[in-house]
Structures are given as structure tokens and as C-alpha cells.
Design a protein around this motif. Structure first.
Motif, short mmCIF file in Angstrom:
data_model
loop_
_atom_site.label_atom_id
_atom_site.label_comp_id
_atom_site.label_asym_id
_atom_site.label_seq_id
_atom_site.Cartn_x
_atom_site.Cartn_y
_atom_site.Cartn_z
N UNK A 1 -3.32 -9.54 -10.61
CA UNK A 1 -3.04 -8.26 -9.96
C UNK A 1 -4.34 -7.76 -9.34
N UNK A 2 -4.26 -7.22 -8.12
CA UNK A 2 -5.44 -6.71 -7.42
C UNK A 2 -5.27 -5.24 -7.08
N UNK A 3 -6.32 -4.46 -7.21
CA UNK A 3 -6.31 -3.06 -6.82
C UNK A 3 -7.19 -2.92 -5.58
N UNK A 4 -6.70 -3.41 -4.44
CA UNK A 4 -7.46 -3.43 -3.19
C UNK A 4 -6.52 -3.08 -2.04
N UNK A 5 -7.07 -2.88 -0.86
CA UNK A 5 -6.26 -2.66 0.34
C UNK A 5 -5.42 -3.90 0.58
N UNK A 6 -4.34 -3.77 1.37
CA UNK A 6 -3.42 -4.89 1.56
C UNK A 6 -4.13 -6.15 2.05
N UNK A 7 -4.97 -6.03 3.01
CA UNK A 7 -5.69 -7.21 3.50
C UNK A 7 -6.62 -7.74 2.42
N UNK B 1 -4.65 13.41 5.89
CA UNK B 1 -5.23 12.55 4.85
C UNK B 1 -4.59 12.81 3.50
N UNK B 2 -4.74 11.88 2.62
CA UNK B 2 -4.19 12.04 1.28
C UNK B 2 -4.60 10.88 0.40
N UNK B 3 -4.18 10.95 -0.85
CA UNK B 3 -4.47 9.87 -1.79
C UNK B 3 -3.74 8.61 -1.36
N UNK B 4 -4.33 7.48 -1.66
CA UNK B 4 -3.70 6.21 -1.32
C UNK B 4 -3.84 5.24 -2.48
N UNK B 5 -2.88 4.37 -2.61
CA UNK B 5 -2.92 3.32 -3.62
C UNK B 5 -2.60 2.00 -2.95
N UNK B 6 -3.22 0.96 -3.43
CA UNK B 6 -3.04 -0.36 -2.85
C UNK B 6 -2.93 -1.36 -3.99
N UNK B 7 -2.08 -2.38 -3.79
CA UNK B 7 -1.89 -3.32 -4.87
C UNK B 7 -1.36 -4.65 -4.39
N UNK B 8 -1.57 -5.66 -5.19
CA UNK B 8 -1.03 -6.98 -4.96
C UNK B 8 -0.89 -7.69 -6.29
N UNK C 1 5.25 -6.09 2.77
CA UNK C 1 6.09 -5.29 3.64
C UNK C 1 5.32 -4.67 4.81
N UNK C 2 4.09 -5.09 5.00
CA UNK C 2 3.33 -4.66 6.17
C UNK C 2 3.43 -5.75 7.23
N UNK C 3 4.25 -5.49 8.26
CA UNK C 3 4.43 -6.51 9.29
C UNK C 3 3.12 -6.80 10.02
N UNK C 4 2.26 -5.78 10.16
CA UNK C 4 0.96 -6.00 10.82
C UNK C 4 0.12 -6.99 10.04
N UNK C 5 0.00 -6.80 8.73
CA UNK C 5 -0.83 -7.68 7.91
C UNK C 5 -0.29 -9.11 7.98
N UNK C 6 1.02 -9.27 7.88
CA UNK C 6 1.61 -10.61 7.95
C UNK C 6 1.33 -11.22 9.32
N UNK C 7 1.50 -10.46 10.38
CA UNK C 7 1.25 -10.97 11.74
C UNK C 7 -0.21 -11.36 11.91
N UNK C 8 -1.14 -10.60 11.33
CA UNK C 8 -2.56 -10.93 11.43
C UNK C 8 -2.84 -12.26 10.75
N UNK C 9 -2.26 -12.46 9.55
CA UNK C 9 -2.51 -13.71 8.83
C UNK C 9 -1.83 -14.89 9.49
N UNK D 1 0.85 -1.18 0.00
CA UNK D 1 0.00 0.00 0.00
C UNK D 1 0.88 1.23 0.00
N UNK D 2 0.34 2.34 -0.45
CA UNK D 2 1.10 3.57 -0.54
C UNK D 2 0.18 4.74 -0.22
N UNK D 3 0.69 5.71 0.54
CA UNK D 3 -0.11 6.88 0.88
C UNK D 3 0.77 8.13 0.87
#
Length: 124
Positions: free
Chosen positions: A33-39, A14-21, A62-70, A8-10
Motif C-alpha cells: 500500500x502506498x500513501x502517495x499521489x496517483x502517479x 483548495x482543500x485536504x487531499x488523500x492519495x493511495x494505491x 480511475x484517473x484516465x489521465x494517469x492511465x493515458x500518460x503511462x 486520489x481524493x480531494x
């Protein structure tokens, strides 16, 4: 072996954000390819893959939180619970590997997140 990367990128808060996988095979060919939030990108990537391939998947981000959640090492925020519940059975019945990587290792997903942050900047 398949590899699913997410990022994800921000710019600004507040500001524009982009998310991808994205998902690649062992030859590094992009399968998805997905255009969604990291989760959401992880959720979608896992649901996209055929069940017979799930034992060959490494999920990197590269989001340690997302990896830890999964990994179950931490509880995800309540607003993400539905995404985890949707794929709980899939993940529990497979040997999907979740791995935290440095941002530099996740550069392809990061680049896609930045592109989709500002789609009007795309040149065809």
C-alpha cells in the motif's frame, strides 16, 4: 497475476487531499500500500515489485489521465516527468498492462485515499 490499484481524493479546492494505491495478488491478498499521489503510487508500486513479476501486473486506476500518460497516449505534465523516467526502462521491458476503470471498481484504493486524507479519523 498481480493487480496494482491507485486513486486520489480531494474535498474542496483548495482543500485536504488523500492519495493511495495498493497491490494485490491473485488471491486478493494485499501485498503493498502506498500513501502517495496517483502517479507516485504507480511509480512506487512498479518499483516495489520484483522484476520477475512485472509481466504479470495489471495497473488499474480511475484517473484516465494517469492511465493515458503511462500508456503513452498523452504526455504527462512536466512536473511528473521524473516519475516516468524512473520507471521507463522497467515498463518498456515488461508487458505491464495499464487499464482505466470506473471509480466503483477502484473502491479499495479510493477508500484508502480517503482514510489517508484524514489520518486522525483512524480508529485503532
Amino acid at each position: 497475476m498481480l493487480k496494482l490499484n491507485f486513486d486520489g481524493s480531494s474535498f474542496g479546492n483548495p482543500g485536504d487531499a488523500g492519495i493511495e494505491g495498493l497491490c494485490r495478488d491473485s488471491k486478493e491478498d494485499v501485498l503493498w500500500v502506498a500513501n502517495e499521489a496517483e502517479v507516485r503510487a504507480v511509480n512506487r508500486g512498479i518499483k516495489f515489485l520484483d522484476n520477475s513479476l512485472l509481466d504479470k501486473v495489471i495497473v488499474e486506476g480511475d484517473s484516465s489521465n494517469v492511465v493515458r500518460w503511462f500508456l503513452g497516449a498523452a504526455s504527462p505534465p512536466w512536473r511528473f516527468l521524473s516519475f516516468f523516467e524512473e520507471i521507463d526502462d522497467i515498463v518498456l521491458d515488461s508487458s505491464i498492462m495499464f487499464k482505466h476503470v470506473r471509480r466503483s471498481t477502484n473502491s479499495d484504493a479510493d477508500s484508502l485515499a480517503r482514510i489517508f486524507e484524514n489520518p486522525s479519523a483512524l480508529q485503532y
